[in-house]
Scaffold this active site. Structure first.
Site, PDB file in Angstrom:
ATOM      1  N   ARG A  38       0.965  -4.938  12.402  1.00 52.23           N
ATOM      2  CA  ARG A  38       1.584  -5.506  11.201  1.00 52.23           C
ATOM      3  C   ARG A  38       1.007  -6.908  10.998  1.00 52.23           C
ATOM      4  O   ARG A  38       1.106  -7.754  11.888  1.00 52.23           O
ATOM      5  CB  ARG A  38       3.105  -5.575  11.377  1.00 52.23           C
ATOM      6  N   HIS A  75       4.428 -13.650   3.628  1.00 54.70           N
ATOM      7  CA  HIS A  75       5.006 -14.251   4.840  1.00 54.70           C
ATOM      8  C   HIS A  75       4.894 -15.773   4.673  1.00 54.70           C
ATOM      9  O   HIS A  75       4.215 -16.450   5.446  1.00 54.70           O
ATOM     10  CB  HIS A  75       4.272 -13.731   6.079  1.00 54.70           C
ATOM     11  N   GLU A  97      11.434 -11.990   5.851  1.00 54.44           N
ATOM     12  CA  GLU A  97      12.527 -12.939   6.069  1.00 54.44           C
ATOM     13  C   GLU A  97      12.704 -13.912   4.893  1.00 54.44           C
ATOM     14  O   GLU A  97      12.567 -15.121   5.049  1.00 54.44           O
ATOM     15  CB  GLU A  97      12.292 -13.735   7.359  1.00 54.44           C
ATOM     16  N   ASN A 103      13.992  -7.848  11.774  1.00 55.62           N
ATOM     17  CA  ASN A 103      13.438  -8.842  12.692  1.00 55.62           C
ATOM     18  C   ASN A 103      14.592  -9.374  13.521  1.00 55.62           C
ATOM     19  O   ASN A 103      15.504 -10.008  12.990  1.00 55.62           O
ATOM     20  CB  ASN A 103      12.777  -9.992  11.928  1.00 55.62           C
ATOM     21  N   TYR A 148      15.901 -11.421  17.051  1.00 59.94           N
ATOM     22  CA  TYR A 148      15.549 -12.312  18.166  1.00 59.94           C
ATOM     23  C   TYR A 148      16.746 -12.633  19.059  1.00 59.94           C
ATOM     24  O   TYR A 148      16.598 -12.762  20.264  1.00 59.94           O
ATOM     25  CB  TYR A 148      14.950 -13.620  17.633  1.00 59.94           C
ATOM     26  N   GLU A 150       9.917  -7.136  13.947  1.00 66.02           N
ATOM     27  CA  GLU A 150       9.641  -8.271  14.839  1.00 66.02           C
ATOM     28  C   GLU A 150      10.708  -8.290  15.926  1.00 66.02           C
ATOM     29  O   GLU A 150      11.900  -8.125  15.644  1.00 66.02           O
ATOM     30  CB  GLU A 150       9.717  -9.622  14.114  1.00 66.02           C
TER      31      GLU A 150
HETATM   32  O1  IFM Z   1       7.095 -16.950  14.053  1.00 63.36           O
HETATM   33  C1  IFM Z   1       8.188 -16.463  13.335  1.00 63.36           C
HETATM   34  C2  IFM Z   1       7.724 -15.508  12.259  1.00 63.36           C
HETATM   35  O2  IFM Z   1       6.854 -16.117  11.383  1.00 63.36           O
HETATM   36  C3  IFM Z   1       8.908 -15.000  11.472  1.00 63.36           C
HETATM   37  N1  IFM Z   1       9.931 -14.493  12.327  1.00 63.36           N
HETATM   38  C4  IFM Z   1      10.345 -15.287  13.441  1.00 63.36           C
HETATM   39  C5  IFM Z   1       9.141 -15.740  14.245  1.00 63.36           C
HETATM   40  C6  IFM Z   1       9.594 -16.609  15.432  1.00 63.36           C
HETATM   41  O3  IFM Z   1      10.243 -17.755  14.991  1.00 63.36           O
END
Ligand code: IFM
Length: 446
Positions: free
Chosen positions: A78, A122, A167, A292, A294, A352
């Site tokens: 991606r 992006h 995002e 995405n 985290y 992500e």
């Molecule tokens: O690096 C970023 C990415 O550009 C978008 N999502 C989160 C990642 C980590 O912060």
């Protein structure tokens, strides 16, 4: 390696990057500058004054990077397109050399048996469009749709998955509310319109794709459960507000054609009355949703935090990454199950997932990053748990293939499966990449 319940056959295993974070050479071959090119030249905007001018030199070294992807045994890559490489002024004239770069990239991937997943936006809006008001301009959805059509016409014959926006919450809130990201604007009046225009842009691109494309299109949203730090009514309400603000601001209009009412309370008089016709278009059916993920938000009430009056805290009794984000794999399962309730028939890709840690330097051709190995292992298990509970999860993309430019935090935050020495551009596999390769292979062998 694979335990009793392997991921389904055909599950797409990949890694992700984005243009400004890895490509470098932002003005090469006739490209127009982006808002990030400009923002990184603003004193104090980025840690150590760093820029994406060189980044990972993926623009020059893309062939070698594709070899790395192949070596890792990935099914998919991606990446995002730098709008200004293709349309230097943002609209109108197409720059053939910029488009050729992505043509070569797509062909190079396919030659190696790797499927491209392309993100159209992006965060690197052409600077020329920022001069015309950027995402505040009501023409911005049309600009985006015109740009998207250039790419659909040029590449859809070889590209199976398109992501309109990455995002948009981040590019709205950090770009136009807190000013931490390009274009560095602060205030309450613009973000609701910026978000709305990005959603309209997404919808226009999807509509254009339905006329021109024959594969799949979706959007990638940053989603994370919000948990109150205590049982107090104030903290509980703060978590509910933050949930509407982060998770529902973009998802609700896409799924249901309406904004959460909490946003009108959060923004107060700055919240506009949006046209119903726009919302009806924004609700256009998607082929998949990109998630995405985290961390989770551990939230407390904080009146000083405007406009939300809610703040994320970093727990000091739990493992955290170098971003101070709690390692919380259960939140991935929770997010996916929440989505299953809200949109039971929409396929999902994790577009992500990953972690920054302070990795040691390479030794004997390897970087030992045990905490990233654990992070990946635990999040893959969390994803599988969701699959077992009926989530239609189709693929997983690790963030990121390479250490890269982490926006206003510069190069210190390393998210890569592959270490990059930014002085020499030497790539070195990390233990996490070896783990991921073995995990994928084990799934195939199961
Ligand atoms: O690096 C970023 C990415 O550009 C978008 N999502 C989160 C990642 C980590 O912060």
């Amino acid at each position: 390696m694979a335990d009793d319940h392997p991921f389904p056959r055909g599950f797409l295993w990949g890694a992700a990057t984005s243009a400004y974070q890895v490509e470098g050479s932002p003005l090469a071959d006739g490209a127009g500058p982006s808002i990030w090119h400009r923002f990184t030249r603003t004193p104090g905007a980025v840690v150590n004054g760093e820029t994406g001018d060189r980044a990972c030199d993926h623009y020059g070294r893309w062939r070698a990077d594709l070899e790395v992807l192949a070596e890792l045994g990935l099914d998919a890559y991606r990446f995002s397109i730098a709008w200004g490489r293709v349309l230097p002024e943002g609209t109108g004239r197409v720059n053939g050399k910029g488009l050729d770069f992505y043509q070569r990239l797509v062909d190079g991937l396919l030659e190696r048996g790797i499927q491209p997943m392309i993100t159209l936006y992006h965060w690197d809006l052409p600077a020329a469009l920022d001069d015309r008001g950027g995402w505040c301009n009501p023409d911005s959805p049309r600009w985006f749709a015109d740009y998207a059509q250039v790419l659909f016409r040029a590449l859809d014959d070889r590209v199976g998955h398109w992501v309109t926006l990455n995002e948009p919450w981040v590019s709205t809130v950090l770009g136009y509310l807190s000013g931490d990201h390009a274009p560095g604007r602060r205030g309450l009046a613009e973000p609701p319109w910026v978000a709305h225009h990005q959603l309209c842009a997404h919808a226009e691109a999807v509509a254009a794709y339905r006329a021109l494309g024959c594969h799949q299109i979706g959007i990638s949203l940053n989603l994370e459960p919000q948990h109150a730090v205590s049982d107090t009514a104030a903290d509980q309400a703060a978590a509910v507000r933050r949930h509407a603000f982060i998770n529902r601001w973009f998802l609700d209009p896409i799924l249901f054609g309406r904004y959460p009412t909490a946003l009108a309370d959060i923004f107060g008089p700055a919240w506009p009355d949006f046209p119903d016709a726009d919302l009806a278009r924004i609700q256009a059916p998607l082929d998949f949703l990109g998630v995405n993920y985290y961390s989770r938000g551990l939230v407390c009430h904080d009146p000083a935090e405007q406009p939300l009056q809610a703040r994320r805290i970093t727990p000091n009794d739990r493992p955290c990454t170098a971003m101070d984000w709690e390692v919380y794999p259960a939140g991935l399962t929770e997010t996916l199950l929440w989505l299953k309730q809200r949109c039971p028939t929409l396929p999902i890709y994790i577009t992500e997932n990953g972690a920054a840690f302070d990795d040691p330097d390479p030794v004997a051709g390897l970087v030992q990053d045990p905490r990233r190995v654990d992070y990946l292992r635990e999040h893959l298990a969390a994803a599988r748990l969701a699959l077992e509970q009926g989530v239609d999860l189709r693929g997983y993309f690790a963030w990121s293939l390479l250490d890269n430019f982490e926006w206003s935090l510069g190069y210190a935050k390393r998210f890569g499966l592959v270490h990059v020495d930014f002085a020499t551009q030497q790539r070195t596999i990390k233990a996490s990449a070896a783990f991921y390769r073995a995990f994928i292979q084990a799934q195939r062998d199961a």
